[in-house]
Design a protein around this motif. Structure first.
Motif, short mmCIF file in Angstrom:
data_model
loop_
_atom_site.label_atom_id
_atom_site.label_comp_id
_atom_site.label_asym_id
_atom_site.label_seq_id
_atom_site.Cartn_x
_atom_site.Cartn_y
_atom_site.Cartn_z
N THR A 263 0.82 -1.21 0.00
CA THR A 263 0.00 0.00 0.00
C THR A 263 0.86 1.26 0.00
O THR A 263 0.46 2.29 -0.55
CB THR A 263 -0.91 0.00 1.24
OG1 THR A 263 -1.69 -1.20 1.25
CG2 THR A 263 -1.87 1.18 1.23
N LEU A 264 2.05 1.17 0.59
CA LEU A 264 2.94 2.32 0.70
C LEU A 264 3.85 2.47 -0.52
O LEU A 264 4.46 3.52 -0.71
CB LEU A 264 3.80 2.19 1.96
CG LEU A 264 3.04 2.10 3.29
CD1 LEU A 264 4.01 1.82 4.43
CD2 LEU A 264 2.26 3.37 3.55
N THR A 265 3.98 1.42 -1.30
CA THR A 265 4.97 1.43 -2.40
C THR A 265 4.34 0.93 -3.69
O THR A 265 4.87 0.00 -4.32
CB THR A 265 6.17 0.55 -2.02
OG1 THR A 265 5.69 -0.80 -1.76
CG2 THR A 265 6.90 1.07 -0.81
N LYS A 266 3.24 1.50 -4.09
CA LYS A 266 2.49 0.96 -5.22
C LYS A 266 3.31 0.90 -6.51
O LYS A 266 3.58 -0.18 -7.04
CB LYS A 266 1.22 1.78 -5.44
CG LYS A 266 0.10 1.44 -4.46
CD LYS A 266 -1.18 2.15 -4.82
CE LYS A 266 -2.35 1.70 -3.94
NZ LYS A 266 -2.71 0.31 -4.20
N ALA A 267 3.74 2.04 -7.03
CA ALA A 267 4.47 2.05 -8.30
C ALA A 267 5.85 1.40 -8.19
O ALA A 267 6.20 0.53 -8.99
CB ALA A 267 4.58 3.48 -8.84
N PRO A 268 6.68 1.78 -7.21
CA PRO A 268 8.00 1.13 -7.10
C PRO A 268 7.91 -0.38 -6.92
O PRO A 268 8.66 -1.13 -7.54
CB PRO A 268 8.62 1.80 -5.87
CG PRO A 268 7.89 3.09 -5.72
CD PRO A 268 6.50 2.82 -6.19
N GLY A 269 6.96 -0.81 -6.08
CA GLY A 269 6.80 -2.24 -5.85
C GLY A 269 6.35 -2.97 -7.10
O GLY A 269 6.83 -4.07 -7.41
N ALA A 270 5.41 -2.36 -7.84
CA ALA A 270 4.91 -2.99 -9.07
C ALA A 270 6.03 -3.17 -10.09
O ALA A 270 6.18 -4.25 -10.68
CB ALA A 270 3.78 -2.16 -9.66
N PHE A 271 6.83 -2.13 -10.29
CA PHE A 271 7.93 -2.22 -11.26
C PHE A 271 9.00 -3.21 -10.80
O PHE A 271 9.58 -3.93 -11.61
CB PHE A 271 8.54 -0.85 -11.51
CG PHE A 271 7.70 0.04 -12.39
CD1 PHE A 271 7.42 -0.34 -13.70
CD2 PHE A 271 7.17 1.23 -11.92
CE1 PHE A 271 6.64 0.47 -14.53
CE2 PHE A 271 6.39 2.04 -12.73
CZ PHE A 271 6.12 1.65 -14.04
#
Length: 510
Positions: A474-482
């Motif tokens: 929830t805190l790292t949506k875009a960085p985590g997804a990539f």
């Protein structure tokens, strides 16, 4: 002057040192839970998601440090314990119970699901259907403790899961109003501890039939930091599913005698147990065909049984599972309303699910090119691809189990891998979903390399949720997804050579 003889102090053995070091670690975790856990009074860090750690209270930050330090210590002890083989399962059970005591006395950690369970049990006990009424609409007295995401959501669990929560809610009626929620949580935790012990008993017998040391299997699959955090502390019903599936697989490998009628016992009992597991969480049905193969082969040794016998066992296993699930639902006066609630969980878009992460990454790139309206379709298509990949992986593993049906370890390993595929390729993933697959893989993994892989996965899963229940995703949506997408692409790009599988035999390239 007479000399006074001082009794010699016995030095603690390595195993005893590990036992008490683990106990100290869980004491730290439990102490931290009072400041940073999923408190019934509400989120101890409501501003964390928006304003960051600096906006939280000193109590929360101290609690967070204690939980993280205790978790790191427990993980370190667990890795060292896995090297201390052989370990007797009795010693391990005593150690696990000792480690569990501090967590049983502390607030839940890393999830508020146990409060949702409490409300679902309360709703059923007051004559309301948890499939028709949400905790908020049903005026559950503990809505302040329920996560906002699930406050207006009906129950996604089967009838057996509702039965478990309803039984847990019963004793609370005799308690004062201000401690009733504590009573429900405590009973649910006791249910989870009982499930772990039953899984240990059945798992020890199944591990022997797989040629794996029972102590090692229990250490790697049951006496784990992940089970402590999400099972004992969080009281997730996934542990009940774990126990029932392991019990079903063990029953499938058991043949009480060589009489023809005795051949029906294994498939029937396996079907009942896995049917109950599916009655808690429907994903347990993935184990059914593998249990049928084990049941058909039971008592035949190295002689491969004919296909018609496996088909008969499969029909009996599936029939008993279906009958059990139908009977429990009918007895409780419920229906299949959980299907609607389960489909609603797909609205959660987090990178912890690899297919969802790939879809999110594509969606973010489309947003950057001026097409924000394509974000949701990108996620949807990626999730569809994930479901199709699971179907292909499931059929491939089932075919492999069929070919290797004379080897119990191979069939159990294929079952574990199929369960892994069912959660990794699903639209939504939470760390506690992995409890059952990892425990089953531990029963069929004799080699140190495979054990290290299971333990590494467990360690990573410990890091995905903050103690108050807020997911790192929830805190790292875009960085985590990539990042997850990069891992998926890397994994697909790596050439596949010959490797050693959980069955102990080389797996073909490709």
């Amino acid at each position: 002057m007479a000399l006074v003889r001082v009794p010699a102090v016995r030095a603690l053995s390595r195993l005893e040192l590990l036992r008490y070091a683990g106990f100290g670690a869980t004491c730290l975790i439990a102490a931290g839970a009072y400041g940073a856990g999923a408190l019934a009074s509400g989120d101890p860090a409501p501003t964390l998601r928006v304003a960051g750690l600096a906006s939280t209270t000193a109590q929360f930050r101290i609690g967070l440090v204690l939980v993280l330090a205790g978790s790191a210590g427990l993980i370190a002890v667990w890795w060292r314990l896995s090297d201390a083989i052989p370990v007797r399962t009795g010693w391990l059970a005593t150690t696990g119970l000792l480690w569990a005591v501090p967590l049983l006395l502390a607030p839940p950690l890393a999830s508020r699901d146990v409060y949702s369970y409490a409300c679902q049990g309360w709703l059923y006990g007051t004559g309301q259907s948890p499939y028709r009424v949400s905790p908020l609409d049903g005026h559950c007295p503990w809505t302040d403790a329920v996560a906002p995401t699930w406050l207006d959501t009906t129950a996604p669990y089967g009838a057996a899961g509702i039965a478990a929560t309803a039984v847990a809610a019963l004793p609370s009626r005799l308690a004062p109003a201000d401690v009733r929620l504590v009573v429900v949580v405590t009973v649910l935790r006791m249910l989870v501890v009982a499930a772990i012990l039953l899984a240990a008993v059945a798992g020890a017998r199944l591990a022997k039939r797989c040629g794996v040391l029972p102590g090692r299997a229990a250490t790697v699959g049951l006496a784990t930091p992940l089970v402590a955090l999400h099972g004992v502390s969080g009281a997730h019903l996934d542990v009940v599913v774990l126990a029932l599936v392991i019990g079903g697989l063990w029953a499938a490998t058991t043949r009480v005698s060589q009489a023809r009628a005795a051949a029906l016992v294994g498939p029937a009992v396996a079907g009942v147990l896995i049917g109950l597991a599916a009655g808690v969480k429907v994903g347990a049905v993935v184990a059914l065909p593998f249990a049928a193969i084990l049941a058909a082969q039971a008592g035949s040794g190295d002689r491969a049984v004919p296909g018609r016998r496996v088909l008969a066992a499969m029909l009996l296993t599936v029939g008993c599972a279906t009958a059990t699930l139908t009977a429990v639902t009918a007895v409780l006066g419920l229906d299949v309303g959980w299907v609607t609630a389960l489909s609603g969980t797909a609205s959660l878009v987090q990178w912890t699910s690899p297919p969802t992460a790939v879809g999110m990454s594509a969606g973010y790139l489309l947003r950057m090119t001026g097409h924000p309206e394509l974000f949701d379709p990108a996620v949807f298509l990626a999730r569809v691809a994930g479901v199709l990949l699971f179907a292909a992986a499931f059929l491939a593993l089932l075919a492999r189990a069929w070919r290797r049906r004379t080897t119990t370890r191979a069939v159990v390993a294929c079952c574990g891998l199929a369960l892994v595929a069912s959660i990794v390729l699903a639209p939504v993933f939470y760390p506690w979903y992995a409890l059952t697959p990892l425990a089953i893989l531990a029963l069929a993994t004799p080699g140190r390399r495979g054990v290290s892989g299971i333990m590494a996965a467990t360690t990573v899963l410990m890091l995905l949720v903050i103690p108050n229940g807020l997911g790192v995703a929830t805190l790292t949506k875009a960085p985590g997804a990539f990042a997850v997408t990069a891992l998926v692409v890397t994994a697909l790009a790596i050439p596949r050579g010959r490797s050693t599988s959980a069955t102990g035999n080389p797996s073909p390239a490709g």
